[in-house]
Design a protein around this motif. Sequence first.
Motif, PDB file in Angstrom:
ATOM      1  N   ASP A  98       0.829  -1.188   0.000  1.00  0.00           N
ATOM      2  CA  ASP A  98       0.000   0.000   0.000  1.00  0.00           C
ATOM      3  C   ASP A  98       0.869   1.246   0.000  1.00  0.00           C
ATOM      4  O   ASP A  98       1.851   1.331   0.739  1.00  0.00           O
ATOM      5  CB  ASP A  98      -0.884  -0.023   1.248  1.00  0.00           C
ATOM      6  CG  ASP A  98      -1.951   1.039   1.204  1.00  0.00           C
ATOM      7  OD1 ASP A  98      -2.435   1.417   2.278  1.00  0.00           O
ATOM      8  OD2 ASP A  98      -2.298   1.504   0.109  1.00  0.00           O
ATOM      9  N   GLY A  99       0.508   2.184  -0.821  1.00  0.00           N
ATOM     10  CA  GLY A  99       1.237   3.445  -0.837  1.00  0.00           C
ATOM     11  C   GLY A  99       2.448   3.439  -1.727  1.00  0.00           C
ATOM     12  O   GLY A  99       3.033   4.478  -1.984  1.00  0.00           O
ATOM     13  N   GLN A 100       2.836   2.295  -2.191  1.00  0.00           N
ATOM     14  CA  GLN A 100       3.972   2.217  -3.104  1.00  0.00           C
ATOM     15  C   GLN A 100       3.470   2.091  -4.526  1.00  0.00           C
ATOM     16  O   GLN A 100       2.322   1.762  -4.763  1.00  0.00           O
ATOM     17  CB  GLN A 100       4.843   1.005  -2.747  1.00  0.00           C
ATOM     18  CG  GLN A 100       5.390   1.040  -1.356  1.00  0.00           C
ATOM     19  CD  GLN A 100       6.212   2.269  -1.100  1.00  0.00           C
ATOM     20  OE1 GLN A 100       7.076   2.615  -1.876  1.00  0.00           O
ATOM     21  NE2 GLN A 100       5.917   2.957  -0.010  1.00  0.00           N
ATOM     22  N   ASN A 101       4.363   2.339  -5.424  1.00  0.00           N
ATOM     23  CA  ASN A 101       3.918   2.274  -6.797  1.00  0.00           C
ATOM     24  C   ASN A 101       4.951   1.650  -7.694  1.00  0.00           C
ATOM     25  O   ASN A 101       5.928   1.102  -7.244  1.00  0.00           O
ATOM     26  CB  ASN A 101       3.510   3.659  -7.280  1.00  0.00           C
ATOM     27  CG  ASN A 101       2.048   3.905  -7.058  1.00  0.00           C
ATOM     28  OD1 ASN A 101       1.218   3.559  -7.871  1.00  0.00           O
ATOM     29  ND2 ASN A 101       1.739   4.458  -5.908  1.00  0.00           N
ATOM     30  N   PHE A 102       4.655   1.767  -8.941  1.00  0.00           N
ATOM     31  CA  PHE A 102       5.481   1.087  -9.913  1.00  0.00           C
ATOM     32  C   PHE A 102       6.826   1.781 -10.076  1.00  0.00           C
ATOM     33  O   PHE A 102       6.910   2.998 -10.115  1.00  0.00           O
ATOM     34  CB  PHE A 102       4.784   1.069 -11.268  1.00  0.00           C
ATOM     35  CG  PHE A 102       3.512   0.277 -11.309  1.00  0.00           C
ATOM     36  CD1 PHE A 102       2.979  -0.297 -10.179  1.00  0.00           C
ATOM     37  CD2 PHE A 102       2.842   0.116 -12.506  1.00  0.00           C
ATOM     38  CE1 PHE A 102       1.804  -1.023 -10.224  1.00  0.00           C
ATOM     39  CE2 PHE A 102       1.662  -0.608 -12.567  1.00  0.00           C
ATOM     40  CZ  PHE A 102       1.139  -1.176 -11.429  1.00  0.00           C
ATOM     41  N   PHE A 104       9.592   1.996 -12.913  1.00  0.00           N
ATOM     42  CA  PHE A 104       9.705   1.713 -14.331  1.00  0.00           C
ATOM     43  C   PHE A 104      11.157   1.642 -14.777  1.00  0.00           C
ATOM     44  O   PHE A 104      12.023   2.326 -14.223  1.00  0.00           O
ATOM     45  CB  PHE A 104       9.016   2.818 -15.145  1.00  0.00           C
ATOM     46  CG  PHE A 104       7.524   2.747 -15.137  1.00  0.00           C
ATOM     47  CD1 PHE A 104       6.787   3.316 -14.117  1.00  0.00           C
ATOM     48  CD2 PHE A 104       6.857   2.108 -16.170  1.00  0.00           C
ATOM     49  CE1 PHE A 104       5.404   3.251 -14.113  1.00  0.00           C
ATOM     50  CE2 PHE A 104       5.473   2.036 -16.181  1.00  0.00           C
ATOM     51  CZ  PHE A 104       4.742   2.602 -15.153  1.00  0.00           C
TER      52      PHE A 104
ATOM     53  N   PHE B  45       7.692   7.944 -10.154  1.00  0.00           N
ATOM     54  CA  PHE B  45       6.584   8.105  -9.214  1.00  0.00           C
ATOM     55  C   PHE B  45       6.728   9.402  -8.430  1.00  0.00           C
ATOM     56  O   PHE B  45       7.756   9.649  -7.808  1.00  0.00           O
ATOM     57  CB  PHE B  45       6.569   6.906  -8.277  1.00  0.00           C
ATOM     58  CG  PHE B  45       5.598   6.980  -7.138  1.00  0.00           C
ATOM     59  CD1 PHE B  45       6.047   6.883  -5.832  1.00  0.00           C
ATOM     60  CD2 PHE B  45       4.241   7.112  -7.362  1.00  0.00           C
ATOM     61  CE1 PHE B  45       5.157   6.919  -4.772  1.00  0.00           C
ATOM     62  CE2 PHE B  45       3.345   7.157  -6.310  1.00  0.00           C
ATOM     63  CZ  PHE B  45       3.805   7.058  -5.004  1.00  0.00           C
ATOM     64  N   GLN B  48       1.072   9.277  -4.442  1.00  0.00           N
ATOM     65  CA  GLN B  48      -0.191   8.558  -4.581  1.00  0.00           C
ATOM     66  C   GLN B  48      -1.197   9.108  -3.578  1.00  0.00           C
ATOM     67  O   GLN B  48      -0.841   9.461  -2.443  1.00  0.00           O
ATOM     68  CB  GLN B  48       0.011   7.067  -4.313  1.00  0.00           C
ATOM     69  CG  GLN B  48      -1.254   6.216  -4.438  1.00  0.00           C
ATOM     70  CD  GLN B  48      -1.024   4.799  -3.976  1.00  0.00           C
ATOM     71  OE1 GLN B  48      -1.058   4.486  -2.787  1.00  0.00           O
ATOM     72  NE2 GLN B  48      -0.781   3.914  -4.922  1.00  0.00           N
ATOM     73  N   ASN B  55      -0.772   9.006   0.246  1.00  0.00           N
ATOM     74  CA  ASN B  55      -0.561   7.639   0.712  1.00  0.00           C
ATOM     75  C   ASN B  55       0.819   7.104   0.361  1.00  0.00           C
ATOM     76  O   ASN B  55       1.096   5.929   0.530  1.00  0.00           O
ATOM     77  CB  ASN B  55      -1.638   6.740   0.088  1.00  0.00           C
ATOM     78  CG  ASN B  55      -1.707   5.384   0.729  1.00  0.00           C
ATOM     79  OD1 ASN B  55      -1.573   5.266   1.939  1.00  0.00           O
ATOM     80  ND2 ASN B  55      -1.881   4.356  -0.078  1.00  0.00           N
ATOM     81  N   GLY B  56       1.670   7.950  -0.136  1.00  0.00           N
ATOM     82  CA  GLY B  56       3.014   7.526  -0.538  1.00  0.00           C
ATOM     83  C   GLY B  56       3.611   8.603  -1.406  1.00  0.00           C
ATOM     84  O   GLY B  56       2.891   9.306  -2.123  1.00  0.00           O
ATOM     85  N   ARG B  57       4.925   8.775  -1.336  1.00  0.00           N
ATOM     86  CA  ARG B  57       5.567   9.839  -2.074  1.00  0.00           C
ATOM     87  C   ARG B  57       6.929   9.383  -2.577  1.00  0.00           C
ATOM     88  O   ARG B  57       7.658   8.688  -1.860  1.00  0.00           O
ATOM     89  CB  ARG B  57       5.738  11.073  -1.174  1.00  0.00           C
ATOM     90  CG  ARG B  57       6.173  12.308  -1.923  1.00  0.00           C
ATOM     91  CD  ARG B  57       6.214  13.518  -0.991  1.00  0.00           C
ATOM     92  NE  ARG B  57       6.528  14.734  -1.745  1.00  0.00           N
ATOM     93  CZ  ARG B  57       5.615  15.543  -2.263  1.00  0.00           C
ATOM     94  NH1 ARG B  57       4.333  15.300  -2.077  1.00  0.00           N
ATOM     95  NH2 ARG B  57       5.973  16.615  -2.951  1.00  0.00           N
TER      96      ARG B  57
END
Lengths: 114, 115
Positions: A98-102, A104, B45, B48, B55-57
Amino acid sequence: AQSVTQLDSQVPVFEEAPVELRCNYSSSVSVYLFWYVQYPNQGLQLLLKYLSGSTLVKGINGFEAEFNKSQTSFHLRKPSVHISDTAEYFCAVSDGSDGQNFVFGPGTRLSVLP
Amino acid sequence: ETGVTQSPTHLIKTRGQQVTLRCSSQSGHNTVSWYQQALGQGPQFIFQYYREEENGRGNFPPRFSGLQFPNYSSELNVNALELDDSALYLCASSPADRPPGDTQYFGPGTRLTVL
């Protein structure tokens, strides 16, 4: 921290020839893996993803990829390319938290030649 | 067609100005992420938002800020623009019925040029 390497910045290939775009990743946890395609002046379109299960993943437009955990790779393949496949291809990794992302990779420019 | 729209398509600003970019997600997509894609590079990124809270940076300075609204729209604000902020800005939304980090649907992007 995760990272993605796409060793080939450009791949030229003749129409109807097979192609493989390479992707390697590093992560200390289990990951989800993705391939996205970006046509000129457009956003990213999902080609395929690996979440779990079978290591051979089939996507849209005849593309497939194979997850190899021991080699930390997720190479993209297509047996016969078309002119319309000319685009930028991005490999991405997510740890699913949660809160993390991709994260690339830098992208591979596929140019299909007539 | 992902159902994610962004406006404007293109934007030109000068150094020091402020800019607001907008994104509209599909109904039910309560997570939105923003990415910066410099020319010739992969997207990076920025942050979010989930249910209107950050919720995230990623590794971006505080002059990059955002908002998410209950109607599934969101904004990216950048203050004190610098030349290096020139990039394609992408928003991506995730459906509520999928776990985080599973699938994101990207908009077409906003091309920002800072002169």
